[in-house]
Design an enzyme around this catalytic site. Sequence first.
Site, PDB file in Angstrom:
ATOM      1  N   GLN A  34       3.197  18.261  41.410  1.00 28.52           N
ATOM      2  CA  GLN A  34       3.942  17.044  41.108  1.00 28.52           C
ATOM      3  C   GLN A  34       4.858  16.680  42.269  1.00 28.52           C
ATOM      4  OE1 GLN A  34       6.891  17.470  37.947  1.00 28.52           O
ATOM      5  NE2 GLN A  34       6.395  15.420  37.201  1.00 28.52           N
TER       6      GLN A  34
ATOM      7  N   SER B 250      10.656  14.925  42.853  1.00 26.91           N
ATOM      8  CA  SER B 250      11.991  15.146  43.419  1.00 26.91           C
ATOM      9  C   SER B 250      11.972  15.156  44.945  1.00 26.91           C
ATOM     10  CB  SER B 250      12.562  16.468  42.912  1.00 26.91           C
ATOM     11  OG  SER B 250      12.765  16.428  41.523  1.00 26.91           O
TER      12      SER B 250
ATOM     13  N   GLU C 227       5.009  15.624  29.777  1.00 25.69           N
ATOM     14  CA  GLU C 227       5.596  16.909  30.160  1.00 25.69           C
ATOM     15  C   GLU C 227       6.545  17.420  29.093  1.00 25.69           C
ATOM     16  OE1 GLU C 227       7.666  18.845  34.095  1.00 25.69           O
ATOM     17  OE2 GLU C 227       8.185  16.785  33.589  1.00 25.69           O
TER      18      GLU C 227
END
Length: 384
Positions: free
Chosen positions: A117, A120, A235
């Site tokens: 993923q 961030s 998620e």
Amino acid sequence: MALEDFRGEARDWLEDNCPPGARAGARGNRDDGRIWRDRLVEKGWSAPTWPTEYGGGGLDNEEYMVLIQELRRIRASVPFGGMGMSLIGPTLLELGTQDQKRRHIPPIVRGEVNWCQGYSEPSSGSDLASLRTRAVDSGDHFVINGQKIWTSGAQFADWMFALVRTDPDVPKHDGISFVLLTMHQPGVTVKPIRLISGSSPFCETFFDDAIAKKEDLVGELNKGWTIGKRLLQFERGSMASLVGGAAVREAGPTLEGRAKDYAGEHDGRIADDALRARIIEHNINNQAYRLTQRRTVEEAKDGRTPGPATSIFKMYGTELQQDKSSLLVEMRGTRGLGWEGLGFDNAEIGDTRAFLANRAASIYSGSNEIQRNIIAKRVLGLPD
């Protein structure tokens, strides 16, 4: 098919096809594990609720709950996990193009690819929409430059799903796109981050003219924020995790059993009154949480994962997890302080490390403070 008929068929199939080495309590057997994975894939039960046209099992939520119960009954390893199965797979099934589903879903079902993923960044954590990794339109592809951080498992990943900025001249939420890119290309560099525990589950990922093909743009250009938020709902509370959580019976020693080992027992009860009360409270809260999961599954329309309400499961599930970890450590007294060395058994060391690791659970995947804001605004409709 009646549900009990399905249970009987599932039970028979599992008994006939799950090798001894793929069941808990047996000595690990790599060949048995491989055979079991292959059989699950062939049956479609590596992704039990996904459409059969992509290799899934096509089960409804009730059938899936029965399957999980039967897997637990024989202590068999459960279907594949990972970000492909829990995050990007459900997102593509709901929001991807037919071409994207055709190319990406079957390899996930077969366990052939690992995903990571790309959300961030060093200066964009809780304020994710401030991300600065750029993707420039170059005809049939995007050229990506920037950095992501805390990319779990990036060193092992084949593909990444990422949020990138495609228009820097509009409000920050409006210039973000959601793309897929292969990790096996010259423009991607991964550097594992070594933690104090010695492990490196997280990574820094750098992009230097990396490529994402236009056919791997998910949703519309500059509309990726909506896609990214929907993935986070998977998620925090995907139907797979809701069904599995509602069906699960926790394995291993119970809290009560552990407490009796360390605090003693009197007339069959935990001897320490205060500890007994805390464990009773935890068990009541945990059961209420599981029942809420089950109610959510039963109320879901067309088997779809709920929307903002998933933040409830992320927030409260994290708090339950941390509460259990605290109980396991505190009931042991000084034996709950062992990180390594003589005088501590494997269970004690494991629970101490789990306690420390679980402190981060209320921060990653959206902090509990953020979840409370989502619940207040999107679920309860409270004013800003």
